[in-house]
Design a protein around this motif. Structure first.
Motif, PDB file in Angstrom:
ATOM      1  N   TRP A 190       0.664   3.900   4.014  1.00 19.80           N
ATOM      2  CA  TRP A 190       0.848   3.051   4.918  1.00 19.80           C
ATOM      3  C   TRP A 190       0.447   2.630   6.079  1.00 19.80           C
ATOM      4  O   TRP A 190      -0.102   1.374   6.700  1.00 19.80           O
ATOM      5  CB  TRP A 190       2.369   2.282   4.508  1.00 19.80           C
ATOM      6  CG  TRP A 190       2.878   1.307   3.070  1.00 19.80           C
ATOM      7  CD1 TRP A 190       3.225   2.001   2.136  1.00 19.80           C
ATOM      8  CD2 TRP A 190       2.125   0.162   2.916  1.00 19.80           C
ATOM      9  NE1 TRP A 190       4.307   0.754   1.101  1.00 19.80           N
ATOM     10  CE2 TRP A 190       3.042  -0.438   1.780  1.00 19.80           C
ATOM     11  CE3 TRP A 190       1.801  -0.704   3.400  1.00 19.80           C
ATOM     12  CZ2 TRP A 190       2.737  -1.322   1.523  1.00 19.80           C
ATOM     13  CZ3 TRP A 190       1.102  -1.908   2.954  1.00 19.80           C
ATOM     14  CH2 TRP A 190       1.771  -2.513   1.627  1.00 19.80           C
ATOM     15  N   ILE A 234      -1.193  -0.214   8.164  1.00 19.46           N
ATOM     16  CA  ILE A 234      -0.881  -1.431   8.855  1.00 19.46           C
ATOM     17  C   ILE A 234      -1.852  -1.237  10.852  1.00 19.46           C
ATOM     18  O   ILE A 234      -2.078  -2.358  10.995  1.00 19.46           O
ATOM     19  CB  ILE A 234       0.905  -1.385   9.426  1.00 19.46           C
ATOM     20  CG1 ILE A 234       1.336  -1.182   8.122  1.00 19.46           C
ATOM     21  CG2 ILE A 234       1.025  -1.605  10.409  1.00 19.46           C
ATOM     22  CD1 ILE A 234       3.359  -0.412   8.159  1.00 19.46           C
ATOM     23  N   LEU A 255      -1.309  -8.003   5.111  1.00 19.62           N
ATOM     24  CA  LEU A 255      -0.394  -6.272   4.594  1.00 19.62           C
ATOM     25  C   LEU A 255       0.774  -7.084   3.831  1.00 19.62           C
ATOM     26  O   LEU A 255       1.438  -6.044   3.395  1.00 19.62           O
ATOM     27  CB  LEU A 255       0.875  -6.280   6.293  1.00 19.62           C
ATOM     28  CG  LEU A 255      -0.579  -5.637   6.820  1.00 19.62           C
ATOM     29  CD1 LEU A 255      -0.414  -5.315   7.920  1.00 19.62           C
ATOM     30  CD2 LEU A 255      -1.122  -4.217   6.655  1.00 19.62           C
ATOM     31  N   LEU A 294       4.162  -4.839   1.609  1.00 18.36           N
ATOM     32  CA  LEU A 294       4.786  -4.181   2.943  1.00 18.36           C
ATOM     33  C   LEU A 294       6.337  -4.884   3.088  1.00 18.36           C
ATOM     34  O   LEU A 294       7.015  -3.828   3.154  1.00 18.36           O
ATOM     35  CB  LEU A 294       4.173  -4.661   4.556  1.00 18.36           C
ATOM     36  CG  LEU A 294       4.451  -3.863   5.046  1.00 18.36           C
ATOM     37  CD1 LEU A 294       5.478  -2.415   5.245  1.00 18.36           C
ATOM     38  CD2 LEU A 294       4.082  -3.909   6.898  1.00 18.36           C
TER      39      LEU A 294
END
Length: 360
Positions: free
Chosen positions: A167, A171, A229, A234
């Motif tokens: 992640w 990101i 995302l 997410l």
């Protein structure tokens, strides 16, 4: 001429004077003092009038042989400075670190002593050689190219107990946030306002220090989440962390224990650097910070204003330090800019499928 003193006493007086002139947070002060303590070990603690320019040149030579992260490696514990310098080590301080993190500081200490009339001359003059234009150009960070990004997303590890490995770079690639800023994220920092998902980022500088405002409060910026995302899951990941009663978005399980500890930017930086060198590139000008350059450059190519670019990435223009206005009311403007960010030729379908294991 003022009465002389020990080098350790001079260092303490200088640090107090520097803090009064340019206040810094505790973490920055500790780093500064740690660097001075290392040089005190190598120079020895004696009357400051007894040091010469040659002592500083010898110090510089020893620092080139000084191990990186010496305090964290067990083989150096209990050793004297001279013993450590003679030991063979795989990774020593690089030239730029020696000049900027160490020699610049000890030079400033002796120059302070000269200005205060504690020594007769400036023994630190010209000890630190200014970097040449060629050296500065060689050290300049570079963005990732498309082949680098393909390697990153194809090789990115996805593990249920270490979701940060996937992640955080993902990101960063779509926000330009620093790794320390992402490691600090709390579950409560991810929200949806006016139908726009966003993350509240606690601002850091490029050395990992929290940026504070004029009132001494931690500076924050509101960054919209790129639609990709959200598409990658997410928000579902955040909801899962919230359902588990977690405060932090990312954390680490201690080895051999069920206890979790916060994920620090320093720890993550080492992890990503190893991944970067093994799977992506040997060009040391390309690092986690390259994501920030990618985002910033892509936005500028889309004719996004500098003000909005800086409000998203947290970059501070090198030619000024103008304050960014309150961000919440401009969330829609930032979102409209960020949705233009795309990496042509990058297919994340396989990564999205792998990320699915984090929700099982």
């Amino acid at each position: 001429m003022r009465q002389t003193c020990l080098l350790s006493e001079l260092m303490e007086e200088y640090c107090v004077a520097l803090q009064n002139e340019k206040p810094a947070n505790e973490e920055t002060q500790k780093r500064y003092r740690d660097a001075l303590d290392t040089m005190l070990r190598l120079l020895g603690d004696r009357e400051i009038t007894g040091y010469t320019r040659q002592d500083l040149l010898v110090l510089k030579t020893k620092l080139y042989r000084w191990p990186a992260n010496v305090n964290k490696l067990k083989e150096f514990h209990g050793k004297t400075a001279e013993e450590i310098v003679r030991m063979k080590t795989a990774r020593t301080l690089d030239k730029r670190t020696v000049d900027i993190k160490y020699m610049d500081k000890i030079a400033a200490v002796f120059q302070y002593a000269f200005r205060q009339g504690m020594v007769a001359g400036d023994i630190a003059q010209n000890v630190v050689k200014a970097a040449t234009v060629a050296e500065k150009k060689a050290d300049k960070r570079k963005p990732y190219d498309m082949e680098d990004l393909k390697k990153i997303f194809a090789s990115m590890p996805v593990h249920p107990e270490r979701p940060h490995l996937a992640w955080i770079p993902l990101i960063a690639a779509y926000s330009g946030a620093r790794h320390g800023e992402l490691c600090r994220l709390k579950v409560s920092d991810i929200n949806v306002s006016h139908r726009i998902p966003s993350m509240l980022v606690t601002e850091e500088d490029d050395r990992g220090n929290i940026v504070t405002n004029a009132r001494g409060e931690a500076s924050q910026r509101l960054v919209p989440l790129h639609p990709l995302l959200v598409e990658m899951g997410l928000l579902e990941f955040v909801a899962r962390r919230k359902a588990q009663g977690k405060e932090l978005l990312f954390e680490l399980r201690r080895k051999g224990s069920d206890e979790f500890v916060p994920l620090t930017g320093e720890y993550y930086a080492r992890s990503f650097e190893a991944f970067n060198r093994k799977h992506v590139t040997n060009d040391r000008r390309k690092s986690f910070y390259s994501f920030r350059f990618n985002v910033h450059r892509a936005l500028l190519l889309k004719k996004v204003s500098l003000e909005i670019c800086f409000a998203i990435t947290g970059h501070v223009p090198q030619y000024g330090s103008a304050q960014i206005a309150a961000e919440d009311h401009r969330l829609a403007d930032k979102y409209s800019a960020l949705v233009q960010l795309a990496y042509p030729g990058i297919d994340l379908a396989a990564l999205k499928e792998k990320l699915g294991i984090l929700f099982r």
